[in-house]
Scaffold this motif. Structure first.
Motif, PDB file in Angstrom:
ATOM      1  N   ALA A   8       0.901  -1.262  -0.079  1.00  0.00           N
ATOM      2  CA  ALA A   8       0.121   0.094  -0.025  1.00  0.00           C
ATOM      3  C   ALA A   8       0.772   1.265   0.051  1.00  0.00           C
ATOM      4  N   VAL A   9       0.540   2.413  -0.606  1.00  0.00           N
ATOM      5  CA  VAL A   9       1.123   3.681  -0.625  1.00  0.00           C
ATOM      6  C   VAL A   9       0.386   4.607  -0.016  1.00  0.00           C
ATOM      7  N   ASP A  10       1.097   5.799   0.554  1.00  0.00           N
ATOM      8  CA  ASP A  10       0.515   6.738   1.486  1.00  0.00           C
ATOM      9  C   ASP A  10      -0.252   7.958   0.524  1.00  0.00           C
ATOM     10  N   CYS A  30      -4.604  -2.423 -11.644  1.00  0.00           N
ATOM     11  CA  CYS A  30      -5.365  -1.638 -10.922  1.00  0.00           C
ATOM     12  C   CYS A  30      -6.546  -2.066 -10.475  1.00  0.00           C
ATOM     13  N   SER A  31      -6.765  -2.552  -8.916  1.00  0.00           N
ATOM     14  CA  SER A  31      -8.067  -2.842  -8.548  1.00  0.00           C
ATOM     15  C   SER A  31      -9.217  -1.933  -8.810  1.00  0.00           C
ATOM     16  N   ALA A  32      -9.111  -0.834  -8.895  1.00  0.00           N
ATOM     17  CA  ALA A  32     -10.284   0.033  -9.185  1.00  0.00           C
ATOM     18  C   ALA A  32     -10.555   0.427 -10.479  1.00  0.00           C
ATOM     19  N   LYS A  33      -9.720  -0.077 -11.310  1.00  0.00           N
ATOM     20  CA  LYS A  33      -9.869   0.244 -12.768  1.00  0.00           C
ATOM     21  C   LYS A  33      -9.781   1.658 -13.288  1.00  0.00           C
ATOM     22  N   VAL A  47      -2.412   7.199 -17.255  1.00  0.00           N
ATOM     23  CA  VAL A  47      -2.903   8.351 -16.852  1.00  0.00           C
ATOM     24  C   VAL A  47      -3.914   7.638 -15.727  1.00  0.00           C
ATOM     25  N   ILE A  48      -4.035   8.205 -14.511  1.00  0.00           N
ATOM     26  CA  ILE A  48      -4.964   7.759 -13.541  1.00  0.00           C
ATOM     27  C   ILE A  48      -6.050   8.781 -13.450  1.00  0.00           C
ATOM     28  N   ARG A  49      -7.257   8.050 -13.987  1.00  0.00           N
ATOM     29  CA  ARG A  49      -8.379   8.900 -13.758  1.00  0.00           C
ATOM     30  C   ARG A  49      -8.966   8.510 -12.725  1.00  0.00           C
ATOM     31  N   CYS A  54      -8.813   6.290  -5.840  1.00  0.00           N
ATOM     32  CA  CYS A  54      -8.030   5.449  -5.655  1.00  0.00           C
ATOM     33  C   CYS A  54      -7.840   5.161  -4.189  1.00  0.00           C
ATOM     34  N   ASN A  55      -7.531   3.737  -3.958  1.00  0.00           N
ATOM     35  CA  ASN A  55      -7.416   3.276  -2.678  1.00  0.00           C
ATOM     36  C   ASN A  55      -6.023   3.135  -2.002  1.00  0.00           C
ATOM     37  N   CYS A  56      -5.211   3.484  -2.956  1.00  0.00           N
ATOM     38  CA  CYS A  56      -3.711   3.558  -2.609  1.00  0.00           C
ATOM     39  C   CYS A  56      -3.355   2.265  -2.147  1.00  0.00           C
ATOM     40  N   CYS A  57      -3.717   1.258  -2.900  1.00  0.00           N
ATOM     41  CA  CYS A  57      -3.348  -0.301  -2.800  1.00  0.00           C
ATOM     42  C   CYS A  57      -1.963  -0.410  -3.141  1.00  0.00           C
ATOM     43  N   GLY A  58      -1.407   0.362  -4.198  1.00  0.00           N
ATOM     44  CA  GLY A  58      -0.114   0.191  -4.661  1.00  0.00           C
ATOM     45  C   GLY A  58       0.131  -0.976  -5.586  1.00  0.00           C
ATOM     46  N   LEU A  59      -0.753  -1.636  -6.100  1.00  0.00           N
ATOM     47  CA  LEU A  59      -0.883  -2.651  -7.246  1.00  0.00           C
ATOM     48  C   LEU A  59      -0.121  -2.049  -8.369  1.00  0.00           C
TER      49      LEU A  59
HETATM   50  S1  SF4 Z   1      -2.884   2.522  -6.045  1.00  0.00           S
HETATM   51 FE1  SF4 Z   1      -4.254   0.886  -6.574  1.00  0.00          FE
HETATM   52  S2  SF4 Z   1      -6.278   2.064  -6.634  1.00  0.00           S
HETATM   53 FE2  SF4 Z   1      -4.727   3.757  -6.809  1.00  0.00          FE
HETATM   54  S3  SF4 Z   1      -4.158   3.796  -9.010  1.00  0.00           S
HETATM   55 FE3  SF4 Z   1      -2.886   2.328  -8.187  1.00  0.00          FE
HETATM   56  S4  SF4 Z   1      -3.719   0.344  -8.509  1.00  0.00           S
HETATM   57 FE4  SF4 Z   1      -5.153   1.832  -8.743  1.00  0.00          FE
END
Ligand code: SF4
Ligand code: SF4
Length: 70
Positions: A8-10, A30-33, A47-49, A54-59
């Motif tokens: 996970a990221v902060d 990305c778990s949240a697509k 690009v992060i839309r 974002c749930n900061c999962c870090g994936l």
């Molecule tokens: S941290 Fe997780 S939810 Fe956020 S953009 Fe990356 S993969 Fe998606």
């Protein structure tokens, strides 16, 4: 970026447009697509839309082979 060991990221990651090769691994990860590939100046970049979702999962950070997500 600091992580707590779970990956996970902060904060919401940002894309380094110089490093990003447009490979799309983060899009799949990305778990949240939230991530799309977009073309700018003939080069594809991630690009992060809707970063507020974002749930900061870090994936995406883990999936990037060139550490372009920080
Ligand atoms: S941290 Fe997780 S939810 Fe956020 S953009 Fe990356 S993969 Fe998606
Ligand atoms: S995984 Fe990394 S290099 Fe590949 S599209 Fe995503 S940010 Fe760019």
């Amino acid at each position: 970026m600091e992580t707590d060991g779970s990956g996970a990221v902060d904060r919401v990651p940002t894309v380094d447009l110089v490093l990003c090769s447009g490979c799309g691994r983060c899009v799949a990860a990305c778990s949240a697509k939230l991530i799309t590939l977009e073309t700018a100046r003939f080069h594809k970049n991630a690009v992060i839309r809707n970063p507020e979702r974002c749930n900061c999962c870090g994936l995406c950070v883990k999936a990037c082979p060139v550490a372009a997500l920080l």
